[in-house]
Design a protein around this motif. Sequence first.
Motif, PDB file in Angstrom:
ATOM      1  N   SER A 113      49.187 -29.610 -13.583  1.00 18.68           N
ATOM      2  CA  SER A 113      49.263 -30.634 -12.542  1.00 18.68           C
ATOM      3  C   SER A 113      49.989 -31.884 -13.027  1.00 18.68           C
ATOM      4  CB  SER A 113      47.852 -30.993 -12.045  1.00 18.68           C
ATOM      5  OG  SER A 113      47.010 -31.319 -13.125  1.00 18.68           O
ATOM      6  N   ARG A 160      46.048 -26.090 -13.794  1.00 18.89           N
ATOM      7  CA  ARG A 160      45.377 -26.101 -12.497  1.00 18.89           C
ATOM      8  C   ARG A 160      46.096 -25.219 -11.475  1.00 18.89           C
ATOM      9  NH1 ARG A 160      42.383 -29.945  -9.566  1.00 18.89           N
ATOM     10  NH2 ARG A 160      41.684 -28.913  -7.665  1.00 18.89           N
ATOM     11  N   ASN A 161      47.425 -25.187 -11.550  1.00 15.65           N
ATOM     12  CA  ASN A 161      48.198 -24.482 -10.533  1.00 15.65           C
ATOM     13  C   ASN A 161      48.544 -23.068 -10.985  1.00 15.65           C
ATOM     14  OD1 ASN A 161      48.706 -26.804  -8.556  1.00 15.65           O
ATOM     15  ND2 ASN A 161      49.416 -27.679 -10.486  1.00 15.65           N
ATOM     16  N   SER A 191      41.853 -21.591  -4.791  1.00 15.59           N
ATOM     17  CA  SER A 191      42.135 -20.708  -5.913  1.00 15.59           C
ATOM     18  C   SER A 191      42.194 -19.252  -5.464  1.00 15.59           C
ATOM     19  CB  SER A 191      41.068 -20.888  -6.997  1.00 15.59           C
ATOM     20  OG  SER A 191      41.292 -20.013  -8.072  1.00 15.59           O
ATOM     21  N   THR A 220      46.317 -33.221  -3.780  1.00 13.67           N
ATOM     22  CA  THR A 220      46.375 -31.813  -3.384  1.00 13.67           C
ATOM     23  C   THR A 220      47.317 -31.677  -2.196  1.00 13.67           C
ATOM     24  OG1 THR A 220      44.094 -31.476  -4.125  1.00 13.67           O
ATOM     25  CG2 THR A 220      45.032 -29.802  -2.686  1.00 13.67           C
ATOM     26  N   ILE A 233      49.081 -26.743  -4.047  1.00 11.52           N
ATOM     27  CA  ILE A 233      49.320 -27.123  -5.437  1.00 11.52           C
ATOM     28  C   ILE A 233      48.704 -28.500  -5.639  1.00 11.52           C
ATOM     29  CG2 ILE A 233      51.406 -25.751  -5.725  1.00 11.52           C
ATOM     30  CD1 ILE A 233      53.055 -28.264  -5.316  1.00 11.52           C
ATOM     31  N   THR A 234      48.425 -28.844  -6.897  1.00 16.61           N
ATOM     32  CA  THR A 234      47.769 -30.112  -7.215  1.00 16.61           C
ATOM     33  C   THR A 234      48.577 -30.866  -8.256  1.00 16.61           C
ATOM     34  OG1 THR A 234      45.585 -29.198  -6.732  1.00 16.61           O
ATOM     35  CG2 THR A 234      45.665 -31.199  -8.068  1.00 16.61           C
ATOM     36  N   ASN A 281      45.301 -18.695  -3.286  1.00 15.43           N
ATOM     37  CA  ASN A 281      46.527 -18.738  -4.081  1.00 15.43           C
ATOM     38  C   ASN A 281      46.743 -17.453  -4.867  1.00 15.43           C
ATOM     39  OD1 ASN A 281      47.239 -21.289  -3.238  1.00 15.43           O
ATOM     40  ND2 ASN A 281      46.508 -22.325  -5.073  1.00 15.43           N
TER      41      ASN A 281
END
Length: 260
Positions: free
Chosen positions: A182, A127-128, A54, A218, A227-228, A57
Amino acid sequence: MNISSNLTLELFDQPFLLEKRIDLLLAIKEHGSISKAAKAVPMSYKTAWDAIDSMNNLSAKALVSKETGGKGGGGTALTSYGESIINTYLLLKEEQKRFMEKLNELTNIDTGTFKTIGRLAMQISARNQIIGRVDKIVSNEVNANIIIVPKSDHELFANITYDALQSLDIKKDDEVIAIFNSNNILLSTSSDIAISARNKIKGIIKDITKNSTNSEVTIDISENETITSIITTGAVKNLRLEVGKAVYAYIKSNDIMVGK
């Protein structure tokens, strides 16, 4: 009664550096190992990696890098940028401490009255969240197509409303954040499939967490960017997905939100 406050730094209204994350970074600096650092904080190994992913990113530069080779077979280490971020945070923390001490000296809550002011904050469940630069904007009276280039240099195509473009005041070369769920990432081992999704990103599977129904995959899309995707466990089996395997992530442009 005393006044106290934790120090949290935010990017795009999202928590970026919390005290627990600073503790993790300091532990990585001390131990040179993500597993040892996670135990020292403490937090789970997966939570530690999620926090690092995180931070990397969202940050303009990576805070933590992977090291290969050496006597111990490699590990994790802070980048020079990560070191400077920690030093800056510790200075801010010291200034915050002085401010809170002064505030406690000037305030007597026990004999006074005060109101609790609640801050309404929206927590984004996506999430992303990937930071990038706006490379191109093509718009009409209804829609706006935006090309975003993150650190990985993968172009991301986002389609938002023209009103949203104006409201956020998005312009070329602005720094923005691409946000997508995600569940909206489709995976394939082939780069040539018939699908309407505008975005196709190649990566290497870093981790797979399974349950009986769904699996969390992942994917490393660059050295310090992940990314997930959430897909069915059956799909993981059918595609023969495993850690270290190359995979293509497909995302529709309408499924990418843009924040600033």
